[in-house]
Design a protein around this motif. Structure first.
Motif, PDB file in Angstrom:
ATOM      1  N   ILE A 193       0.856  -1.191   0.000  1.00 22.89           N
ATOM      2  CA  ILE A 193       0.000   0.000   0.000  1.00 22.89           C
ATOM      3  C   ILE A 193       0.890   1.238   0.000  1.00 22.89           C
ATOM      4  O   ILE A 193       1.733   1.406   0.875  1.00 22.89           O
ATOM      5  N   SER A 194       0.692   2.091  -0.984  1.00 24.67           N
ATOM      6  CA  SER A 194       1.512   3.299  -1.114  1.00 24.67           C
ATOM      7  C   SER A 194       0.929   4.438  -0.281  1.00 24.67           C
ATOM      8  O   SER A 194      -0.257   4.754  -0.386  1.00 24.67           O
ATOM      9  N   ALA A 226      -6.979  -9.579   8.310  1.00 22.71           N
ATOM     10  CA  ALA A 226      -7.404 -10.721   7.492  1.00 22.71           C
ATOM     11  C   ALA A 226      -6.266 -11.710   7.254  1.00 22.71           C
ATOM     12  O   ALA A 226      -6.458 -12.719   6.565  1.00 22.71           O
ATOM     13  N   GLY A 227      -5.094 -11.422   7.808  1.00 19.43           N
ATOM     14  CA  GLY A 227      -3.971 -12.337   7.669  1.00 19.43           C
ATOM     15  C   GLY A 227      -3.131 -12.113   6.428  1.00 19.43           C
ATOM     16  O   GLY A 227      -2.347 -12.992   6.042  1.00 19.43           O
ATOM     17  N   VAL A 228      -3.263 -10.940   5.801  1.00 16.07           N
ATOM     18  CA  VAL A 228      -2.496 -10.642   4.592  1.00 16.07           C
ATOM     19  C   VAL A 228      -1.217  -9.903   4.978  1.00 16.07           C
ATOM     20  O   VAL A 228      -1.259  -8.947   5.756  1.00 16.07           O
ATOM     21  N   GLU A 229      -0.084 -10.336   4.448  1.00 14.07           N
ATOM     22  CA  GLU A 229       1.176  -9.624   4.680  1.00 14.07           C
ATOM     23  C   GLU A 229       1.149  -8.316   3.896  1.00 14.07           C
ATOM     24  O   GLU A 229       0.958  -8.315   2.677  1.00 14.07           O
ATOM     25  N   VAL A 230       1.372  -7.206   4.597  1.00 18.76           N
ATOM     26  CA  VAL A 230       1.272  -5.889   3.963  1.00 18.76           C
ATOM     27  C   VAL A 230       2.597  -5.145   4.089  1.00 18.76           C
ATOM     28  O   VAL A 230       3.188  -5.075   5.170  1.00 18.76           O
ATOM     29  N   ARG A 231       3.014  -4.559   2.979  1.00 24.24           N
ATOM     30  CA  ARG A 231       4.184  -3.686   2.929  1.00 24.24           C
ATOM     31  C   ARG A 231       3.695  -2.252   2.746  1.00 24.24           C
ATOM     32  O   ARG A 231       2.842  -1.989   1.885  1.00 24.24           O
ATOM     33  N   VAL A 232       4.216  -1.312   3.526  1.00 22.37           N
ATOM     34  CA  VAL A 232       3.930   0.100   3.270  1.00 22.37           C
ATOM     35  C   VAL A 232       5.007   0.615   2.328  1.00 22.37           C
ATOM     36  O   VAL A 232       6.200   0.401   2.544  1.00 22.37           O
ATOM     37  N   MET A 233       4.574   1.255   1.259  1.00 22.77           N
ATOM     38  CA  MET A 233       5.506   1.815   0.287  1.00 22.77           C
ATOM     39  C   MET A 233       5.505   3.340   0.429  1.00 22.77           C
ATOM     40  O   MET A 233       4.493   3.990   0.126  1.00 22.77           O
ATOM     41  N   VAL A 234       6.595   3.893   0.945  1.00 14.41           N
ATOM     42  CA  VAL A 234       6.721   5.346   1.054  1.00 14.41           C
ATOM     43  C   VAL A 234       7.176   5.816  -0.326  1.00 14.41           C
ATOM     44  O   VAL A 234       8.368   5.913  -0.608  1.00 14.41           O
ATOM     45  N   SER A 235       6.185   6.055  -1.171  1.00 13.05           N
ATOM     46  CA  SER A 235       6.507   6.198  -2.587  1.00 13.05           C
ATOM     47  C   SER A 235       5.497   7.096  -3.288  1.00 13.05           C
ATOM     48  O   SER A 235       4.285   6.868  -3.165  1.00 13.05           O
ATOM     49  N   PRO A 236       5.999   8.106  -4.025  1.00 14.79           N
ATOM     50  CA  PRO A 236       7.401   8.517  -4.060  1.00 14.79           C
ATOM     51  C   PRO A 236       7.704   9.489  -2.928  1.00 14.79           C
ATOM     52  O   PRO A 236       6.814  10.183  -2.443  1.00 14.79           O
ATOM     53  N   ALA A 260       6.434  -4.761   6.609  1.00 10.59           N
ATOM     54  CA  ALA A 260       7.610  -4.456   5.792  1.00 10.59           C
ATOM     55  C   ALA A 260       7.431  -3.072   5.184  1.00 10.59           C
ATOM     56  O   ALA A 260       6.339  -2.500   5.204  1.00 10.59           O
ATOM     57  N   ALA A 261       8.523  -2.549   4.623  1.00 12.66           N
ATOM     58  CA  ALA A 261       8.477  -1.196   4.057  1.00 12.66           C
ATOM     59  C   ALA A 261       9.468  -1.081   2.914  1.00 12.66           C
ATOM     60  O   ALA A 261      10.461  -1.822   2.846  1.00 12.66           O
ATOM     61  N   SER A 262       9.188  -0.136   2.021  1.00 12.50           N
ATOM     62  CA  SER A 262      10.102   0.177   0.920  1.00 12.50           C
ATOM     63  C   SER A 262       9.941   1.650   0.567  1.00 12.50           C
ATOM     64  O   SER A 262       8.995   2.306   1.004  1.00 12.50           O
ATOM     65  N   TRP A 263      10.849   2.176  -0.229  1.00 16.13           N
ATOM     66  CA  TRP A 263      10.748   3.579  -0.629  1.00 16.13           C
ATOM     67  C   TRP A 263      11.323   3.772  -2.020  1.00 16.13           C
ATOM     68  O   TRP A 263      12.173   2.997  -2.476  1.00 16.13           O
ATOM     69  N   VAL A 264      10.829   4.783  -2.713  1.00 16.42           N
ATOM     70  CA  VAL A 264      11.322   5.173  -4.032  1.00 16.42           C
ATOM     71  C   VAL A 264      11.319   6.696  -4.082  1.00 16.42           C
ATOM     72  O   VAL A 264      10.366   7.337  -3.629  1.00 16.42           O
TER      73      VAL A 264
END
Length: 360
Positions: A193-194, A226-236, A260-264
């Motif tokens: 999710i961004s 609901a048991g779904v693995e979610v990543r937050v995307m700090v993007s952009p 989890a997390a990621s960024w762009v």
């Protein structure tokens, strides 16, 4: 370059840009001129148009070292969300359409995508690997509510036990929580999710038809329950505008259930640079000089460089500082930057209707 002014034949409300600049492929330049006859309130609003495309294939392959997947699916061309910074805007030029207002209002749907995907997955020798959905345009943009193409794709992938990842800003992903929950439980699915900013006003100007930040955080929470693995995307991350919020976004998303997390960093390829600079002139004129200076600092004096290894994050002191801040915040919050690979060994084409089943 400032994009041409919009035509006065329609009112442009709730869109990322009112401009419709030519593309690099156009042979002629057209500029709309206001003759002063039409009153703004008397004009009809711009409506979203949807065309249909019958694809020969839906799996797109890539060999980019900058991304962690080699295949993707996009059920739609163009995106009604209207994010002004969207790096995918120039892709509309290949359809003979503008990356400006056309990208948000002249969409292409691919209703046969689930059927075509099933055919591709049944090909002899096909080897499963995670397929990314929503890499170019959002698969859960508003027209998906009626079109249900994404739902059909997920049903095929679930039947084949095929690993998948999703990137979206749309709350409609919760409609498919039943499939995603089951597949995530089998280590076959993840959702990203961004979240660009926590400021609802800024988000409305940057991303006019995207659910507000609070709604996206509620989506993270609901998927996690609901048991779904979610990543937050700090993007952009927009330097000089949204980068101060990075730690707050990560912390709020972790509290909502992200694991989890990621960024762009902001990317401004081709025509997007002019559109975004025009947006800054209108919505953040006091920040424009700083934003552009930071971008040029990270891309060798240009607003954007498409070189592999640098295009997603830039380089230099500011880019390094953002990367260090991100890593420190993720360690403090317990957010993973990498997750274990999704399973591939469960992939198995289901029997065709009417096929004799094996006894053993």
């Amino acid at each position: 370059m400032t994009p041409p002014i919009p035509s006065r034949s329609h009112r442009v409300l709730g869109r990322g840009t009112p401009a419709n600049p030519e593309t690099r492929f156009d042979r002629h330049t057209r500029t709309a001129e206001d003759d002063g006859w039409a009153a703004e309130d008397d004009l009809p609003p711009v409506r979203t148009e949807v065309r249909e495309e019958v694809p020969r294939r839906v799996l797109t392959r890539n060999t980019s070292p900058d991304i962690g997947f080699d295949r993707s699916i996009n059920p739609y061309r163009g995106c009604e969300h209207g994010c002004i910074y969207c790096f995918a805007r120039p892709s509309h030029a290949f359809l003979g359409l503008s990356p400006g207002l056309d990208f948000e209002t002249k969409l292409v749907a691919r209703p046969d995508a689930p059927r075509v995907l099933e055919r591709e997955l049944r090909r002899k020798g096909y080897a499963a690997a995670p397929v990314a959905l929503g890499t170019n345009t959002d698969p859960y943009q508003p027209i998906e509510r009626d079109r249900r193409i994404m739902r059909g794709l997920l049903e095929v992938l679930q039947a084949f036990r095929h690993p998948l990842t999703i990137a979206t800003k749309g709350g409609l992903v919760l409609r498919d929580a039943d499939i995603l929950s089951e597949m995530s439980g089998a280590n076959l699915a993840r959702v990203g999710i961004s979240v660009t900013t926590l400021d609802a006003g800024l988000a409305r100007r940057l991303e006019p038809r995207v659910p507000p930040p609070a709604a996206r955080l509620r989506t993270i929470e609901a998927l996690a329950r609901a048991g779904v693995e979610v990543r937050v995307m700090v993007s952009p991350i927009i330097p000089g505008l949204t980068d101060p919020e990075m730690e707050a976004i990560l912390g709020t998303a972790r509290d909502a259930g992200a694991v989890a997390a990621s960024w762009v960093m902001l990317r401004l390829p081709f025509e997007v640079a002019g559109l975004f600079e025009d947006w800054l002139d209108t919505h953040a004129p006091g920040r424009k000089a700083k934003v552009i200076a930071r971008l040029r600092e990270m891309h060798g004096g240009k607003p954007y460089s498409a070189d592999w290894g640098r295009r997603m994050r830039g380089e230099g002191l500011f880019a390094d500082l953002v990367a260090r801040r991100f890593d420190l915040a993720c360690r403090r919050l317990g957010l993973a930057c990498r997750l274990p690979p999704l399973r591939r060994d469960l992939f198995a084409p289901p029997p065709r209707p009417g096929t004799q089943l094996a006894l053993f």
